[in-house]
Write an enzyme that holds these catalytic residues in place. Structure first.
Site, PDB file in Angstrom:
ATOM      1  N   TRP A  74       1.900   1.739  -3.546  1.00 24.07           N
ATOM      2  CA  TRP A  74       0.831   2.376  -4.324  1.00 24.07           C
ATOM      3  C   TRP A  74       0.855   3.893  -4.129  1.00 24.07           C
ATOM      4  O   TRP A  74       0.661   4.669  -5.075  1.00 24.07           O
ATOM      5  CB  TRP A  74      -0.543   1.837  -3.898  1.00 24.07           C
ATOM      6  CG  TRP A  74      -1.009   0.622  -4.631  1.00 24.07           C
ATOM      7  CD1 TRP A  74      -1.046  -0.658  -4.169  1.00 24.07           C
ATOM      8  CD2 TRP A  74      -1.527   0.576  -5.972  1.00 24.07           C
ATOM      9  NE1 TRP A  74      -1.544  -1.494  -5.125  1.00 24.07           N
ATOM     10  CE2 TRP A  74      -1.856  -0.766  -6.251  1.00 24.07           C
ATOM     11  CE3 TRP A  74      -1.735   1.536  -6.956  1.00 24.07           C
ATOM     12  CZ2 TRP A  74      -2.394  -1.169  -7.469  1.00 24.07           C
ATOM     13  CZ3 TRP A  74      -2.270   1.141  -8.176  1.00 24.07           C
ATOM     14  CH2 TRP A  74      -2.587  -0.192  -8.428  1.00 24.07           C
TER      15      TRP A  74
ATOM     16  N   TRP B  27     -20.402  11.682 -19.508  1.00 23.94           N
ATOM     17  CA  TRP B  27     -21.032  11.368 -18.234  1.00 23.94           C
ATOM     18  C   TRP B  27     -22.319  12.187 -18.081  1.00 23.94           C
ATOM     19  O   TRP B  27     -22.440  13.276 -18.625  1.00 23.94           O
ATOM     20  CB  TRP B  27     -20.088  11.691 -17.077  1.00 23.94           C
ATOM     21  CG  TRP B  27     -18.770  11.000 -17.128  1.00 23.94           C
ATOM     22  CD1 TRP B  27     -17.566  11.542 -17.485  1.00 23.94           C
ATOM     23  CD2 TRP B  27     -18.494   9.628 -16.810  1.00 23.94           C
ATOM     24  NE1 TRP B  27     -16.572  10.609 -17.419  1.00 23.94           N
ATOM     25  CE2 TRP B  27     -17.102   9.420 -17.001  1.00 23.94           C
ATOM     26  CE3 TRP B  27     -19.278   8.564 -16.381  1.00 23.94           C
ATOM     27  CZ2 TRP B  27     -16.488   8.186 -16.765  1.00 23.94           C
ATOM     28  CZ3 TRP B  27     -18.664   7.335 -16.148  1.00 23.94           C
ATOM     29  CH2 TRP B  27     -17.299   7.162 -16.342  1.00 23.94           C
TER      30      TRP B  27
ATOM     31  N   GLU C 166       0.834  -1.207   0.000  1.00 26.81           N
ATOM     32  CA  GLU C 166       0.000   0.000   0.000  1.00 26.81           C
ATOM     33  C   GLU C 166       0.869   1.257   0.000  1.00 26.81           C
ATOM     34  O   GLU C 166       0.511   2.265  -0.622  1.00 26.81           O
ATOM     35  CB  GLU C 166      -0.930  -0.007   1.211  1.00 26.81           C
ATOM     36  CG  GLU C 166      -1.947  -1.135   1.209  1.00 26.81           C
ATOM     37  CD  GLU C 166      -2.821  -1.123  -0.035  1.00 26.81           C
ATOM     38  OE1 GLU C 166      -3.350  -0.060  -0.385  1.00 26.81           O
ATOM     39  OE2 GLU C 166      -2.948  -2.189  -0.675  1.00 26.81           O
TER      40      GLU C 166
ATOM     41  N   ASN D 143     -11.278   1.838   3.051  1.00 24.04           N
ATOM     42  CA  ASN D 143     -10.780   1.828   1.676  1.00 24.04           C
ATOM     43  C   ASN D 143     -11.589   0.919   0.758  1.00 24.04           C
ATOM     44  O   ASN D 143     -11.866   1.272  -0.398  1.00 24.04           O
ATOM     45  CB  ASN D 143      -9.309   1.399   1.649  1.00 24.04           C
ATOM     46  CG  ASN D 143      -8.694   1.574   0.278  1.00 24.04           C
ATOM     47  OD1 ASN D 143      -8.650   2.671  -0.253  1.00 24.04           O
ATOM     48  ND2 ASN D 143      -8.232   0.479  -0.307  1.00 24.04           N
TER      49      ASN D 143
ATOM     50  N   TRP E 246     -16.353  10.896 -12.588  1.00 26.19           N
ATOM     51  CA  TRP E 246     -15.441  10.642 -11.485  1.00 26.19           C
ATOM     52  C   TRP E 246     -14.958  11.944 -10.845  1.00 26.19           C
ATOM     53  O   TRP E 246     -14.609  11.963  -9.665  1.00 26.19           O
ATOM     54  CB  TRP E 246     -14.238   9.840 -11.977  1.00 26.19           C
ATOM     55  CG  TRP E 246     -13.503  10.478 -13.135  1.00 26.19           C
ATOM     56  CD1 TRP E 246     -13.801  10.359 -14.463  1.00 26.19           C
ATOM     57  CD2 TRP E 246     -12.387  11.367 -13.054  1.00 26.19           C
ATOM     58  NE1 TRP E 246     -12.932  11.109 -15.224  1.00 26.19           N
ATOM     59  CE2 TRP E 246     -12.043  11.728 -14.390  1.00 26.19           C
ATOM     60  CE3 TRP E 246     -11.628  11.870 -12.008  1.00 26.19           C
ATOM     61  CZ2 TRP E 246     -10.976  12.585 -14.677  1.00 26.19           C
ATOM     62  CZ3 TRP E 246     -10.561  12.723 -12.299  1.00 26.19           C
ATOM     63  CH2 TRP E 246     -10.249  13.068 -13.621  1.00 26.19           C
TER      64      TRP E 246
ATOM     65  N   TRP F  52     -10.089   7.119  -7.949  1.00 21.33           N
ATOM     66  CA  TRP F  52     -11.311   7.431  -8.687  1.00 21.33           C
ATOM     67  C   TRP F  52     -11.182   7.058 -10.161  1.00 21.33           C
ATOM     68  O   TRP F  52     -12.120   6.520 -10.766  1.00 21.33           O
ATOM     69  CB  TRP F  52     -11.657   8.912  -8.529  1.00 21.33           C
ATOM     70  CG  TRP F  52     -12.511   9.129  -7.325  1.00 21.33           C
ATOM     71  CD1 TRP F  52     -12.101   9.529  -6.086  1.00 21.33           C
ATOM     72  CD2 TRP F  52     -13.909   8.888  -7.224  1.00 21.33           C
ATOM     73  NE1 TRP F  52     -13.169   9.558  -5.223  1.00 21.33           N
ATOM     74  CE2 TRP F  52     -14.296   9.182  -5.894  1.00 21.33           C
ATOM     75  CE3 TRP F  52     -14.889   8.470  -8.117  1.00 21.33           C
ATOM     76  CZ2 TRP F  52     -15.608   9.052  -5.447  1.00 21.33           C
ATOM     77  CZ3 TRP F  52     -16.198   8.349  -7.681  1.00 21.33           C
ATOM     78  CH2 TRP F  52     -16.554   8.626  -6.367  1.00 21.33           C
TER      79      TRP F  52
END
Length: 469
Positions: free
Chosen positions: A276, A304, A273, A339, A357, A380
């Site tokens: 990331w 969208w 993590e 999360n 998003w 996102w």
């Protein structure tokens, strides 16, 4: 006596603070300062929970600096460069120290400050502090930025990690430098909207100790179960620099050296993590336009839907989908969302409600205490299937089956959606009959997930067909 300035930005600590330690080593006197923004009431990317957390962090930082013999200098202004220049002129400082910001807004200000310093004939020292690796440290063999996490992670792990720096224990701040009072929410015309986690360097270190001593053993298996509350809860501490990333990494690595079995697996998963986090910061560094458009060129310009009442029901946690509503209510009540639930909530907005998003990205940053621009954007875009390592657009999570998988006892939903406290678990993971709701006083689902899924597939397919991408 030589005077230098340390500019606090997202590094509210005295332990292993790269730029602060450098400033203390270079100057006879150090002016540790923080610049308050001047926006009032509303901001598209921040809100009361974040500002309340910052107030707490600054309060403890001021106390810690006083114990070391210094003072926290608070100034305020719309233009940070102008505020710094005024302090340089007032104090006769010969250098400015700060830790680099990974986002393009911070970088643009750093460029302006460097030009100001050159014009005034003073030095600027911008230090690496936020990430374990940043900018151009982890690149492909051809010298380009990675676009896929797996390849980045394999390269990341081969690089030597920087060590932990010292704790600042002594500081001398010029007595004649004045300061504004410490801020409160009233500084920005805000009122408390959430019961947030305790702020400050001491509380952050207690959380790290608790995670490694009492919670990490089953992190790998329980981290996706929001009701267990077995996540590290260090995200806001890394976001605002109450802990350095180096201290967190090496504390984990030390445990990993002695660990076996599930504990070793859990530590490795947590370090992934952290990887990331570095990865998304590098993506933002090399591709800053991800804040304005989709990372994947073939999906730029997707039409969208405009936000309607369903979007507002999503923000309030009133969609009729229990796991989605629980997540949004947790967010509004605490400034935090688990999360795994963030993924479910985000994909629901994009794939079930067909909203951009960008709306979700801004909503999260307005309510999250730990809102990290790079990670939030990356998450996102992943959920919307238009970012790096994106979930393929045809893989659409079903909120009902996600509920059964990640909240099998219904504990998370029962806690955050009190209207459903007495509803049997089996009813929380399957849709009610059309037009009905799961319980009295609770809304019926705003969409039929199956129909919304089909519409999403058609949205992506038809866009690619029309655009030829």
């Amino acid at each position: 006596m030589s005077v230098v300035i340390h500019w606090f930005r997202r590094d509210f600590r005295l332990t292993d603070n790269t730029a602060l330690n450098a400033a203390a080593a270079a100057g006879d006197q150090v002016i540790p300062m923080y610049i308050l923004s001047e926006w009032q009431h509303e901001h598209p990317w921040t809100g009361a929970p974040r500002q309340e957390f910052i107030c707490g962090a600054l309060g403890e930082l001021a106390t810690n600096l006083e114990r070391a013999g210094g003072r926290l200098i608070i100034r305020q202004g719309r233009d940070q460069c102008a505020v710094l220049e005024a302090l340089v002129q007032e104090s006769g400082a010969r250098a400015i120290y700060y830790n680099r910001d990974p986002d393009p807004y911070g970088r643009a200000m750093e460029t302006r400050i460097a030009k100001m310093a050159e014009r005034r004939g003073i030095a600027v020292h911008a230090c690496k502090d936020v990430g374990l690796h940043e900018r151009d440290e982890v690149l492909t063999r051809t010298g380009t930025a990675f676009k896929v996490f797996g390849a980045y992670a394999r390269a990341w792990v081969t690089h030597e990690k920087p060590g932990v720096g010292p704790v600042l224990t002594r500081l001398n701040t010029p007595a004649q430098i004045t300061s504004l009072p410490l801020p409160s929410l009233a500084t920005w015309g805000l009122k408390s909207t959430a019961t947030i986690i305790q702020s400050g360097e001491a509380a952050a270190r207690q959380r790290l100790t608790r995670f490694l001593e009492a919670m990490v053993s089953d992190y790998a298996t329980s981290r996706d179960l929001p009701a267990t509350e077995r996540s590290s809860r260090l995200s806001q501490d890394l976001r605002w620099g109450l802990l350095s990333i180096r201290e967190v990494y090496h504390a984990c690595a030390n445990v990993a050296q002695r660990a076996r079995g599930s504990v070793k697996e859990s530590i490795d998963r947590f370090i992934s993590e952290l990887t990331w986090r570095d990865f998304y910061m590098q993506v933002l560094w090399h591709y800053p336009d991800v804040l304005d458009r989709e990372f994947l060129p073939q999906f730029r310009g997707i039409p969208w839907e405009e936000p309607g009442e369903a979007f507002h029901q999503w923000t309030r946690g009133e969609t009729g989908f229990p796991i989605v509503d629980a997540g949004m209510r947790q967010l509004r009540a605490t400034g935090f969302m688990h999360n795994r639930v963030r993924m479910i909530v985000a994909m629901f907005l994009c794939k079930d409600l067909h909203c951009s998003w960008r709306l979700g990205e801004q909503t999260f940053l307005r309510h999250l205490v730990d809102g990290e621009i790079a990670s939030n954007n990356g998450g996102w875009q992943w959920c919307a299937s238009i970012g790096t390592d994106a979930q393929p657009y045809f893989r659409i999570q079903n909120p009902w089956t996600q509920t059964a998988r990640h909240d099998p006892e219904g504990s998370y939903i029962h806690r955050w959606v009190p209207e459903l406290a007495d509803v049997p678990v089996a009813l929380l993971s399957k849709p009610p009959r059309p037009g009905a709701s799961i319980a009295a006083g609770y809304p019926s689902p705003v969409v039929d997930h199956s129909q919304a899924r089909d519409a999403t597939l058609e949205l992506f397919r038809s866009f690619r067909a029309r655009s030829g991408k």
